[in-house]
Design an enzyme around this catalytic site. Structure first.
Site, short mmCIF file in Angstrom:
data_model
loop_
_atom_site.label_atom_id
_atom_site.label_comp_id
_atom_site.label_asym_id
_atom_site.label_seq_id
_atom_site.Cartn_x
_atom_site.Cartn_y
_atom_site.Cartn_z
N ASN A 299 0.88 -1.17 0.00
CA ASN A 299 0.00 0.00 0.00
C ASN A 299 0.91 1.22 0.00
O ASN A 299 1.52 1.54 1.01
CB ASN A 299 -0.89 -0.01 1.26
CG ASN A 299 -1.70 1.26 1.39
OD1 ASN A 299 -1.84 2.03 0.44
ND2 ASN A 299 -2.23 1.50 2.58
N LYS B 148 0.14 4.26 -0.26
CA LYS B 148 -0.47 5.45 0.36
C LYS B 148 -0.21 6.67 -0.54
O LYS B 148 -0.22 6.53 -1.74
CB LYS B 148 0.07 5.65 1.78
CG LYS B 148 0.05 4.37 2.61
CD LYS B 148 0.25 4.61 4.06
CE LYS B 148 0.33 3.27 4.79
NZ LYS B 148 0.24 3.37 6.22
N HIS C 66 -9.40 1.14 4.50
CA HIS C 66 -8.14 1.29 5.24
C HIS C 66 -8.36 2.20 6.45
O HIS C 66 -9.14 3.14 6.38
CB HIS C 66 -7.05 1.88 4.32
CG HIS C 66 -5.69 1.80 4.93
ND1 HIS C 66 -5.23 2.75 5.82
CD2 HIS C 66 -4.71 0.87 4.80
CE1 HIS C 66 -4.01 2.40 6.21
NE2 HIS C 66 -3.68 1.28 5.61
N GLU D 88 -6.71 4.52 7.65
CA GLU D 88 -6.47 5.96 7.42
C GLU D 88 -7.68 6.61 6.75
O GLU D 88 -7.98 7.78 6.98
CB GLU D 88 -5.19 6.14 6.59
CG GLU D 88 -3.95 5.88 7.43
CD GLU D 88 -2.76 5.35 6.66
OE1 GLU D 88 -2.74 5.46 5.42
OE2 GLU D 88 -1.84 4.79 7.31
N GLU E 226 -5.86 -5.51 10.06
CA GLU E 226 -4.87 -4.48 10.36
C GLU E 226 -5.18 -3.81 11.70
O GLU E 226 -6.00 -2.89 11.76
CB GLU E 226 -4.89 -3.42 9.25
CG GLU E 226 -4.50 -3.95 7.91
CD GLU E 226 -3.76 -2.91 7.09
OE1 GLU E 226 -2.65 -3.21 6.66
OE2 GLU E 226 -4.27 -1.80 6.89
N GLY F 205 1.92 1.79 10.68
CA GLY F 205 2.84 2.92 10.58
C GLY F 205 3.48 3.30 11.91
O GLY F 205 4.12 4.35 12.02
N SER G 174 2.94 -2.73 10.21
CA SER G 174 4.39 -2.76 10.42
C SER G 174 5.01 -4.12 10.10
O SER G 174 5.96 -4.54 10.76
CB SER G 174 4.75 -2.30 11.83
OG SER G 174 4.29 -0.98 12.06
C1 PEP Z 1 -0.86 -0.18 5.79
O1 PEP Z 1 -0.82 0.95 5.37
O2 PEP Z 1 -1.81 -0.91 5.47
C2 PEP Z 1 0.20 -0.64 6.69
C3 PEP Z 1 0.11 -1.84 7.22
O3 PEP Z 1 1.24 0.21 6.91
P1 PEP Z 1 2.62 -0.14 7.64
O4 PEP Z 1 3.12 -1.43 7.06
O5 PEP Z 1 3.52 1.01 7.35
O6 PEP Z 1 2.31 -0.29 9.10
#
Ligand code: PEP
Length: 256
Positions: free
Chosen positions: A13, A15, A99, A101, A171, A177, A217
């Protein structure tokens, strides 16, 4: 059905990162690194304006380019939005929906997520549906209730047949993040709870056939342990999907 029979999907992703020229450079760099890797499906979900450049660079490879969102209406007065038909015509198969975000910064609710999921599926797209608990919910011990409710609300009206085109990305919001990762045991347990919720709606066979990724992460150091878990069928990767060497190690951890 056991893990070995489920489709494993490693999806990046991006972003709000990479201009078209940066995406072109990135894909050209990673393409040979991922060549011949057939242990998983590989997807990069890109900003709308970057999709075409990424697709062109990925031509002839095992890399799919997806989108990061889609609108729920077919067409009309929704300034700034992009429909499923538009994405399909651009050759986009995968789309991330829900997501955290989007939920956190853009007022997405389970109702709008559900509407987007249905629009994308009706257009024949493959949905990567994101859901997960926030830190306070985990600390209060209600993670199962939260992910189970999100699963049911976000998939309301989605048919058993359409579930072939649904991937769920578990998630935990506290892990996205932040550098904090769910332990492999937490990831496995919660992906299993999501599978239980799917079984309540669609029955065990469909639940056991659905790909459930972990995201939060995931990186080149922790991927192998997370991906080895019975209920974890891949990853949705943010930060580490921007670095070719890191993403390659994650793909390899999913099997060669
Ligand atoms: C994501 O944006 O779905 C995500 C898991 O980000 P990160 O791997 O940076 O935590």
């Amino acid at each position: 059905m056991n893990k070995a029979k489920r489709k494993v999907v490693i999806a990046g992703n991006w972003k709000m990162n990479f201009t078209p020229s940066e995406a072109d450079k990135f894909i050209r760099e990673i393409k040979p690194m991922l060549a011949g890797k057939s242990g998983c499906e590989i997807v990069f979900c890109a900003p709308y304006v970057t999709i075409a450049a990424a697709q062109k660079a990925a031509e002839g490879s095992n890399i799919n380019i997806g989108a990061e969102n889609v609108h729920f209406a077919e067409k009309g007065a929704y300034t700034g939005e992009v429909s499923a038909a538009m994405l399909k015509e651009c050759g986009v198969q995968y789309v991330i929906i829900g997501h955290s975000e989007r939920r956190q910064y853009f007022a997405e609710t389970d109702a709008t997520v559900n509407a987007r999921v249905k629009a994308a599926l009706a257009a024949g797209m493959t949905v990567i549906l994101c859901l997960g608990e926030v830190k306070e919910q985990r600390l209060s011990g209600i993670t199962r209730e939260v992910v189970s409710m999100q699963t049911k609300l976000d998939l309301e009206g989605v048919t058993a047949e359409q579930m072939k085109n649904v991937i769920i990305a578990y998630e935990p919001v506290w892990a996205i993040g932040t550098g904090l990762t769910a332990t492999p045991e937490q990831a496995d347990e919660t992906c299993g709870q999501i599978r239980d919720a799917l079984a309540e709606i669609y029955g065990r066979e469909i639940a056991d056939g659905t790909t459930i990724q972990y995201g939060g992460s995931m990186n080149e150091k922790n991927a192998a342990e997370l991906l080895a878990k019975e209920n974890v069928d891949g990853g949705l990767i943010g930060g580490a999907s921007l670095v070719p060497e890191k993403f390659k190690v994650i793909v390899e951890a999913a099997g060669n």
